[in-house]
Design a protein around this motif. Sequence first.
Motif, PDB file in Angstrom:
ATOM      1  N   PHE A   1       0.730  -1.074   0.106  1.00 22.60           N
ATOM      2  CA  PHE A   1      -0.023   0.003  -0.038  1.00 22.60           C
ATOM      3  C   PHE A   1       0.872   1.356   0.003  1.00 22.60           C
ATOM      4  O   PHE A   1       2.021   1.273   0.642  1.00 22.60           O
ATOM      5  N   VAL A   2       0.342   2.225  -0.585  1.00 20.09           N
ATOM      6  CA  VAL A   2       1.195   3.421  -0.775  1.00 20.09           C
ATOM      7  C   VAL A   2       0.242   4.580  -0.333  1.00 20.09           C
ATOM      8  O   VAL A   2      -0.735   4.936  -0.608  1.00 20.09           O
ATOM      9  N   LYS A   3       0.951   5.385   0.706  1.00 20.96           N
ATOM     10  CA  LYS A   3       0.636   6.523   1.172  1.00 20.96           C
ATOM     11  C   LYS A   3       1.179   7.747   0.570  1.00 20.96           C
ATOM     12  O   LYS A   3       2.169   7.921   0.973  1.00 20.96           O
ATOM     13  N   ASP A   4       0.246   8.382  -0.278  1.00 19.29           N
ATOM     14  CA  ASP A   4       0.491   9.500  -0.849  1.00 19.29           C
ATOM     15  C   ASP A   4      -0.305  10.710  -0.555  1.00 19.29           C
ATOM     16  O   ASP A   4      -0.235  10.924   0.826  1.00 19.29           O
ATOM     17  N   LYS A   5      -1.066  11.098  -1.401  1.00 17.96           N
ATOM     18  CA  LYS A   5      -2.113  12.236  -0.658  1.00 17.96           C
ATOM     19  C   LYS A   5      -3.134  11.445  -0.009  1.00 17.96           C
ATOM     20  O   LYS A   5      -3.649  11.792   1.173  1.00 17.96           O
ATOM     21  N   GLU A   6      -3.490  10.226  -0.482  1.00 17.06           N
ATOM     22  CA  GLU A   6      -4.201   9.317  -0.045  1.00 17.06           C
ATOM     23  C   GLU A   6      -3.549   7.826  -0.245  1.00 17.06           C
ATOM     24  O   GLU A   6      -2.916   7.689  -1.133  1.00 17.06           O
ATOM     25  N   LEU A   7      -4.247   7.183   0.569  1.00 16.79           N
ATOM     26  CA  LEU A   7      -3.685   5.714   0.576  1.00 16.79           C
ATOM     27  C   LEU A   7      -4.256   5.048  -0.667  1.00 16.79           C
ATOM     28  O   LEU A   7      -5.402   4.893  -0.931  1.00 16.79           O
ATOM     29  N   TYR A   8      -3.471   4.164  -1.299  1.00 12.98           N
ATOM     30  CA  TYR A   8      -3.932   3.257  -2.699  1.00 12.98           C
ATOM     31  C   TYR A   8      -3.312   1.848  -2.315  1.00 12.98           C
ATOM     32  O   TYR A   8      -2.202   1.756  -1.858  1.00 12.98           O
ATOM     33  N   PHE A   9      -3.777   0.974  -3.031  1.00 13.84           N
ATOM     34  CA  PHE A   9      -3.324  -0.554  -3.058  1.00 13.84           C
ATOM     35  C   PHE A   9      -2.483  -0.361  -4.339  1.00 13.84           C
ATOM     36  O   PHE A   9      -2.895  -0.135  -5.399  1.00 13.84           O
ATOM     37  N   ASN A  10      -1.287  -0.820  -4.126  1.00 16.44           N
ATOM     38  CA  ASN A  10      -0.261  -0.596  -5.246  1.00 16.44           C
ATOM     39  C   ASN A  10      -0.113  -1.832  -5.957  1.00 16.44           C
ATOM     40  O   ASN A  10       0.035  -1.798  -7.109  1.00 16.44           O
ATOM     41  N   ASN A  11       0.333  -2.969  -5.309  1.00 10.87           N
ATOM     42  CA  ASN A  11       0.757  -4.229  -6.041  1.00 10.87           C
ATOM     43  C   ASN A  11       0.457  -5.404  -5.103  1.00 10.87           C
ATOM     44  O   ASN A  11       0.358  -5.557  -4.055  1.00 10.87           O
ATOM     45  N   LEU A  12       0.732  -6.670  -5.852  1.00 10.29           N
ATOM     46  CA  LEU A  12       0.318  -7.841  -5.419  1.00 10.29           C
ATOM     47  C   LEU A  12       1.360  -8.892  -6.006  1.00 10.29           C
ATOM     48  O   LEU A  12       1.665  -8.978  -7.088  1.00 10.29           O
ATOM     49  N   GLU A  13       1.685  -9.950  -5.051  1.00 12.45           N
ATOM     50  CA  GLU A  13       2.409 -11.072  -5.187  1.00 12.45           C
ATOM     51  C   GLU A  13       1.946 -12.489  -4.342  1.00 12.45           C
ATOM     52  O   GLU A  13       1.858 -12.268  -3.190  1.00 12.45           O
ATOM     53  N   VAL A  14       1.243 -13.221  -5.115  1.00 13.37           N
ATOM     54  CA  VAL A  14       0.647 -14.307  -4.546  1.00 13.37           C
ATOM     55  C   VAL A  14       1.729 -15.337  -4.444  1.00 13.37           C
ATOM     56  O   VAL A  14       2.488 -15.811  -5.343  1.00 13.37           O
ATOM     57  N   ILE A  15       2.153 -15.740  -3.141  1.00 14.57           N
ATOM     58  CA  ILE A  15       3.147 -16.656  -2.938  1.00 14.57           C
ATOM     59  C   ILE A  15       2.793 -17.873  -2.286  1.00 14.57           C
ATOM     60  O   ILE A  15       3.639 -18.809  -2.360  1.00 14.57           O
ATOM     61  N   SER A  16       1.583 -18.113  -2.080  1.00 17.22           N
ATOM     62  CA  SER A  16       1.247 -19.637  -1.522  1.00 17.22           C
ATOM     63  C   SER A  16      -0.212 -19.892  -1.866  1.00 17.22           C
ATOM     64  O   SER A  16      -1.104 -19.408  -1.321  1.00 17.22           O
ATOM     65  N   TYR A  17      -0.183 -20.898  -2.733  1.00 17.19           N
ATOM     66  CA  TYR A  17      -1.811 -21.232  -3.167  1.00 17.19           C
ATOM     67  C   TYR A  17      -1.891 -22.650  -3.798  1.00 17.19           C
ATOM     68  O   TYR A  17      -2.767 -22.995  -4.719  1.00 17.19           O
TER      69      TYR A  17
END
Length: 234
Positions: free
Chosen positions: A127-143
Amino acid sequence: MKEYMKTGFILMLFIVISGFIVSLVYVSTKPAIDNAELQAKLKAIKKVLQDSRGEGLLIDQKDIPTSSKELSSAIWDSNENGVVYSNGKSKVYSPVYKYVNSKGQEIYILTVSSIGFGGEVISVVSFVKDKELYFNNLEVISYSQETPGLGANIAEEKVKERFYPISYKGLINGVKVNKDAGVILSTPEQIKEGKEKGIVQTSDIMTGATITPRAVANSINVGFEYLKSKGVIQ
């Protein structure tokens, strides 16, 4: 009686020798296993430090962690129990990492999980907090317990890309897959607009699999809940 004692002694000896061999194998392979797990974690963290709203990395290349020591220096929150937050169906695992880049953006890296079709689906997210927080990126590591050809497709890059970036408004609404939202987003523009609202289109690229992508959506939501609980956003 003598025969019983003899048999018992042989069995006991067999158990002791077997236990010794298992212990020997475990001790000799544990460093390699630990290193493999560390390298996988470092790779996932580098991936989620990619800027999904721009190009390149969110922090300088020299600040990308390459060892457990460097990674430890970025710990922001931890819990000896291994879990820093849970809402009953999803978890945020300890530790949580934080970076601040040259732009003053705060980057939070979490390991999150939720229940998929066959068990836990675990992801590393940012998650990145700039002016507002947003969800940035994802890596699925166990499935590994998800169904091959269905839920296991969650590891494909084209699927993961559907989950990011998600705006603050989308996070507030609660992230959900399009089937749960009752809509179908057909064009790239609709898919992008959907994420602004927290709706992730997956039914076209994960046909027949809803539970696994729903688990990932729930994982993003629990990460957001956790950051709210820590006062990152008011």
